[in-house]
Design an enzyme around this catalytic site. Structure first.
Site, PDB file in Angstrom:
ATOM      1  N   LYS A 195       0.824  -1.050  -0.098  1.00  0.00           N
ATOM      2  CA  LYS A 195      -0.005  -0.036  -0.053  1.00  0.00           C
ATOM      3  C   LYS A 195       0.819   1.298   0.042  1.00  0.00           C
ATOM      4  O   LYS A 195       1.577   1.418   0.756  1.00  0.00           O
ATOM      5  CB  LYS A 195      -1.083  -0.192   1.241  1.00  0.00           C
ATOM      6  CG  LYS A 195      -1.712   1.111   1.305  1.00  0.00           C
ATOM      7  CD  LYS A 195      -2.995   1.168   2.432  1.00  0.00           C
ATOM      8  CE  LYS A 195      -3.708   2.404   2.558  1.00  0.00           C
ATOM      9  NZ  LYS A 195      -4.677   2.330   3.638  1.00  0.00           N
ATOM     10  N   LYS A 248      -2.158  -1.633  -3.675  1.00  0.00           N
ATOM     11  CA  LYS A 248      -3.119  -0.393  -3.793  1.00  0.00           C
ATOM     12  C   LYS A 248      -2.324   0.790  -3.873  1.00  0.00           C
ATOM     13  O   LYS A 248      -1.081   0.864  -3.196  1.00  0.00           O
ATOM     14  CB  LYS A 248      -3.848  -0.465  -2.259  1.00  0.00           C
ATOM     15  CG  LYS A 248      -4.511   0.731  -2.035  1.00  0.00           C
ATOM     16  CD  LYS A 248      -5.342   0.642  -0.567  1.00  0.00           C
ATOM     17  CE  LYS A 248      -5.937   1.772  -0.378  1.00  0.00           C
ATOM     18  NZ  LYS A 248      -6.592   1.976   0.709  1.00  0.00           N
TER      19      LYS A 248
HETATM   20  C1  PBG Z   1      -7.243   3.824   5.401  1.00  0.00           C
HETATM   21  C2  PBG Z   1      -7.557   3.489   4.100  1.00  0.00           C
HETATM   22  C3  PBG Z   1      -7.590   4.330   3.015  1.00  0.00           C
HETATM   23  C4  PBG Z   1      -8.107   3.712   1.904  1.00  0.00           C
HETATM   24  C5  PBG Z   1      -8.621   2.431   2.395  1.00  0.00           C
HETATM   25  N1  PBG Z   1      -8.393   2.268   3.883  1.00  0.00           N
HETATM   26  C6  PBG Z   1      -6.996   5.714   2.829  1.00  0.00           C
HETATM   27  C7  PBG Z   1      -5.586   5.956   3.634  1.00  0.00           C
HETATM   28  O1  PBG Z   1      -4.694   5.149   3.696  1.00  0.00           O
HETATM   29  O2  PBG Z   1      -5.754   7.123   3.816  1.00  0.00           O
HETATM   30  C8  PBG Z   1      -8.133   4.530   0.601  1.00  0.00           C
HETATM   31  C9  PBG Z   1      -9.163   3.585  -0.282  1.00  0.00           C
HETATM   32  C10 PBG Z   1      -9.443   4.819  -1.596  1.00  0.00           C
HETATM   33  O3  PBG Z   1      -8.903   5.721  -1.811  1.00  0.00           O
HETATM   34  O4  PBG Z   1     -10.508   4.151  -2.294  1.00  0.00           O
HETATM   35  N2  PBG Z   1      -6.824   2.817   6.246  1.00  0.00           N
END
Ligand code: PBG
Length: 329
Positions: A195, A248
């Site tokens: 991520k 991601k």
């Molecule tokens: C946070 C989380 C995020 C997303 C999923 N879980 C955002 C972040 O890490 O700030 C993003 C998903 C998206 O942008 O569709 N734990």
């Protein structure tokens, strides 16, 4: 000319023979945003067509997706500011609105596959995925027990898949042990393995009002410049008992999806995040791109790169295109 590659493109039937990848509805998972109250359907300004839904409307939305053939959902909670604190206590509080909703969906639609989100940010007064100490550092090991409690509470409510999105070190193993110890050895873990600290999460943070109050997420989410580092994360998650490895965002990281697909035997998932979807929605609304053609191409590309599961805000819209025979399958 002996070789004329165009022969294999000459008709719909021939193109069908040689088509290498097909996207099936089974590959798609629809994210939904849960908010308190009832009768709430509040559009996310930066992600048009997506809504913060109260539990009653989540049930309606799940039902309409199931009818279209979308069977998997990932639910995220938008928590009232008053319920947030430094240790995200509400995330594992008995009967909190999130676990209540999971339970209600599973009761009504046992066939729906529900994935949860494990991270502190929606519940944290600091807006970070981990515990923020007095010096403003995100403390990995103080975060782990909180994540474990959250995961067990979600499993207890009937979650099928736990989705740790926090990027703390060692959390997959800790969560696996906590789930097993609580009797949930059949609950899966889809780890957010690679991520990235991405600018494409903007609309999601608007939806949940979960942006960090100070600083950024660069000490735990990965540097967009790194590819090989994803292999380290993948090895650890696999060793710690993850059932799926996720990358991601998706589109700007197709190389990483491909790399993990080549190097690991676990199923690879990809999260086609809010900002990626918002770009396409915006272009389509301006008449610059044809949504019905660009959207399936986008999802197919993610699948072609190696993702077997795609979390996307377009899951339902894709199923609607399939129903109306508007996609080339
Ligand atoms: C946070 C989380 C995020 C997303 C999923 N879980 C955002 C972040 O890490 O700030 C993003 C998903 C998206 O942008 O569709 N734990």
């Amino acid at each position: 000319m002996l070789h004329r590659p165009r022969r294999n493109r000459k008709s719909k039937a021939v193109r069908g023979h040689v088509r290498e990848h097909r996207l099936h509805l089974d590959h798609l998972m629809q994210p939904l945003f849960l908010v308190g109250g009832s009768g709430v359907k509040d559009e996310v300004a930066s992600l048009p067509g997506n809504f913060r839904l109260s539990q009653d409307n989540i049930l309606r939305e799940v039902e309409s997706c199931l009818k279209l053939g979308i069977n998997s959902f990932v639910i995220f909670p938008a928590i009232a500011e008053a319920l947030k604190d430094k240790t995200a206590t509400y995330s594992y509080a008995e009967g909190n609105m999130y676990v209540q909703c999971l339970r209600a969906v599973k009761e009504r639609f046992p066939e729906a596959c529900l994935m949860t989100d494990v991270a502190m940010d929606p519940y944290s007064s600091d807006g970070h995925d981990g515990y923020v100490n007095e010096s403003g550092e995100i403390e990995n090991d103080r975060t782990l027990p909180i994540l474990c409690k959250m995961a067990v509470a979600q499993a207890q409510a009937g979650a099928d898949i736990i989705g740790p999105s926090d990027m703390m070190d060692g959390r997959v193993g800790e969560i696996r042990m906590a789930l097993d110890a609580a009797g949930y050895s059949n609950v899966s873990i889809m780890s957010y393995t690679a991520k990235y600290a991405s600018a494409f999460y903007g609309p999601f943070r608007d939806a949940l009002d979960s942006a960090p109050k100070a600083g950024d997420k660069k000490t735990y989410q990965m540097d967009p410049a790194n590819q090989r580092e994803a292999l380290i994360e993948a090895e650890l998650d696999a060793a710690e008992g993850a059932d799926y490895l996720m990358v991601k965002p998706a589109l700007p990281y197709l190389d990483v999806i491909h790399l993990l697909h080549q190097t690991h035997d676990l199923p690879i998932a990809a999260y086609n995040v809010s900002g990626e979807c918002a770009m396409l929605i915006a272009a389509a609304r301006n008449g610059w791109l044809d949504f019905e053609k660009a959207m399936p191409e986008m999802l197919l590309s993610i699948h072609r790169a190696g993702a077997q599961v795609i979390l996307t805000y377009f899951a339902k819209a894709y199923a609607e295109l399939v129903q109306n025979n508007h996609v080339n399958r």
